[in-house]
Design an enzyme around this catalytic site. Structure first.
Site, PDB file in Angstrom:
ATOM      1  N   GLY A 150       0.782  -1.236   0.000  1.00 43.32           N
ATOM      2  CA  GLY A 150       0.000   0.000   0.000  1.00 43.32           C
ATOM      3  C   GLY A 150       0.809   1.278   0.000  1.00 43.32           C
ATOM      4  O   GLY A 150       0.293   2.351   0.314  1.00 43.32           O
ATOM      5  N   SER A 151       2.091   1.197  -0.384  1.00 43.14           N
ATOM      6  CA  SER A 151       2.887   2.430  -0.382  1.00 43.14           C
ATOM      7  C   SER A 151       2.381   3.402  -1.455  1.00 43.14           C
ATOM      8  O   SER A 151       2.450   4.622  -1.272  1.00 43.14           O
ATOM      9  CB  SER A 151       4.373   2.127  -0.575  1.00 43.14           C
ATOM     10  N   ASN A 152       1.865   2.884  -2.537  1.00 40.94           N
ATOM     11  CA  ASN A 152       1.327   3.787  -3.570  1.00 40.94           C
ATOM     12  C   ASN A 152       0.002   4.405  -3.131  1.00 40.94           C
ATOM     13  O   ASN A 152      -0.275   5.567  -3.438  1.00 40.94           O
ATOM     14  CB  ASN A 152       1.183   3.048  -4.902  1.00 40.94           C
ATOM     15  N   MET A 203      -2.823  -6.960  -7.952  1.00 40.33           N
ATOM     16  CA  MET A 203      -2.112  -8.035  -8.646  1.00 40.33           C
ATOM     17  C   MET A 203      -3.081  -9.024  -9.308  1.00 40.33           C
ATOM     18  O   MET A 203      -2.859 -10.238  -9.275  1.00 40.33           O
ATOM     19  CB  MET A 203      -1.186  -8.764  -7.662  1.00 40.33           C
ATOM     20  N   ARG A 204      -4.162  -8.507  -9.890  1.00 42.09           N
ATOM     21  CA  ARG A 204      -5.123  -9.366 -10.587  1.00 42.09           C
ATOM     22  C   ARG A 204      -5.363  -8.794 -11.979  1.00 42.09           C
ATOM     23  O   ARG A 204      -5.400  -7.575 -12.158  1.00 42.09           O
ATOM     24  CB  ARG A 204      -6.473  -9.388  -9.853  1.00 42.09           C
ATOM     25  N   ASN A 216      -3.316   2.109 -13.886  1.00 46.17           N
ATOM     26  CA  ASN A 216      -2.480   1.076 -13.259  1.00 46.17           C
ATOM     27  C   ASN A 216      -1.054   1.603 -13.159  1.00 46.17           C
ATOM     28  O   ASN A 216      -0.617   2.406 -13.990  1.00 46.17           O
ATOM     29  CB  ASN A 216      -2.498  -0.192 -14.122  1.00 46.17           C
ATOM     30  N   HIS A 254       2.938   0.282 -12.974  1.00 44.76           N
ATOM     31  CA  HIS A 254       3.725  -0.920 -13.268  1.00 44.76           C
ATOM     32  C   HIS A 254       5.214  -0.592 -13.111  1.00 44.76           C
ATOM     33  O   HIS A 254       5.676   0.457 -13.575  1.00 44.76           O
ATOM     34  CB  HIS A 254       3.432  -1.370 -14.706  1.00 44.76           C
TER      35      HIS A 254
HETATM   36  C1  GRF Z   1       4.387  -1.489  -7.113  1.00 47.42           C
HETATM   37  O1  GRF Z   1       5.765  -1.630  -7.338  1.00 47.42           O
HETATM   38  C2  GRF Z   1       3.632  -1.489  -8.408  1.00 47.42           C
HETATM   39  O2  GRF Z   1       4.352  -1.014  -9.494  1.00 47.42           O
HETATM   40  C3  GRF Z   1       3.331  -2.940  -8.612  1.00 47.42           C
HETATM   41  O3  GRF Z   1       3.083  -3.447  -7.315  1.00 47.42           O
HETATM   42  C4  GRF Z   1       3.806  -2.680  -6.368  1.00 47.42           C
HETATM   43  C5  GRF Z   1       2.845  -2.273  -5.290  1.00 47.42           C
HETATM   44  O4  GRF Z   1       3.486  -1.679  -4.206  1.00 47.42           O
HETATM   45  N1  GRF Z   1       2.215  -3.109  -9.515  1.00 47.42           N
HETATM   46  P1  GRF Z   1       2.640  -1.044  -3.006  1.00 47.42           P
HETATM   47  O5  GRF Z   1       1.671  -2.092  -2.508  1.00 47.42           O
HETATM   48  O6  GRF Z   1       1.939   0.180  -3.514  1.00 47.42           O
HETATM   49  O7  GRF Z   1       3.650  -0.700  -1.950  1.00 47.42           O
END
Ligand code: GRF
Length: 211
Positions: free
Chosen positions: A33-35, A111-112, A128, A130
């Site tokens: 969940g860092s994003n 991741m789906r 998304n 990536h």
């Molecule tokens: C990220 O590196 C993103 O690019 C990939 O999954 C990771 C998710 O990281 N699709 P987080 O859960 O947001 O920390």
């Protein structure tokens, strides 16, 4: 310092985009969940005019749940193992997000694979992120693949979701040099630092382009 001042940003010059009305976001996440947190922080510091209406996650252990609690954002576990099909899961995601008036869906580490059910409910409204410079290194293990390929530069991409995995229109990218002693972990950390910078800005840019 603006994002554009960063030498690693591969995008046209951007003024900080000021959206007139707050975007209503729904986040989909599977892991840490860092994003999600980067988006929440950008909203909190008024860099992104948006509100997060909810987080849907699919793994009971996903740390994003705790992060959502910390930021006072509603979260809901929809465990994909409990649905008969991807489409059935997505129908529920749509119901939840529509009830929350979500306008844009952000797959922040979801991741789906998504299907036409979700895509047609939110046409050109699903982003998304990536961890590679698409179209290189699509799919899982993008960081490992870049390292194994011995490329000198990799990075991250924010793009519109599409039926073909990691293939929709590119909104924003940032480059990350690969260092001689990089491991998958060290490289992924630096890629994520760039992800956290470009994702909020890409959300604003996409909203400006596609709204
Ligand atoms: C990220 O590196 C993103 O690019 C990939 O999954 C990771 C998710 O990281 N699709 P987080 O859960 O947001 O920390």
């Amino acid at each position: 310092m603006s994002l554009y001042a960063s030498t690693s940003l591969i995008s046209p010059p951007l003024q900080s985009i000021r959206l007139k009305t707050p975007l209503k976001l729904g986040i989909m996440a599977s892991g840490y969940g860092s994003n999600f947190e980067a988006i929440a922080q950008a909203i909190d510091t008024h860099q992104l005019n948006a509100e997060i209406r909810g987080v849907i996650y699919n793994n009971p252990e996903a740390k994003v749940k705790t992060k959502a609690q910390h930021w006072g954002v509603k979260s809901l576990l929809l465990d994909h193992r409990k649905y008969s099909s991807r489409q059935a899961l997505e129908q529920e995601i749509i119901e939840v997000f529509k009830a929350e008036q979500v306008e844009w869906i952000i797959m922040a580490g979801w991741m789906r694979i998504v299907t036409e059910v979700l895509l047609t409910s939110y046409p050109d409204r699903i982003l998304n992120i990536h961890p590679s410079l698409l179209p290189s290194f699509k799919g899982l293990h993008a960081v490992d693949l870049a390292l194994a390929a011995k490329v000198k530069i990799t990075g991250c991409t924010v793009h519109l979701a599409s039926l073909e995995v990691d293939s929709g229109a590119i909104i924003m990218q940032a480059a990350v040099p690969i260092l001689a002693d990089d491991t998958v972990e060290s490289l992924h950390i630096r890629i994520q630092q760039q992800e956290h910078k470009i994702l909020p800005e890409a959300i604003a840019l996409a909203a400006q382009i596609y709204s």
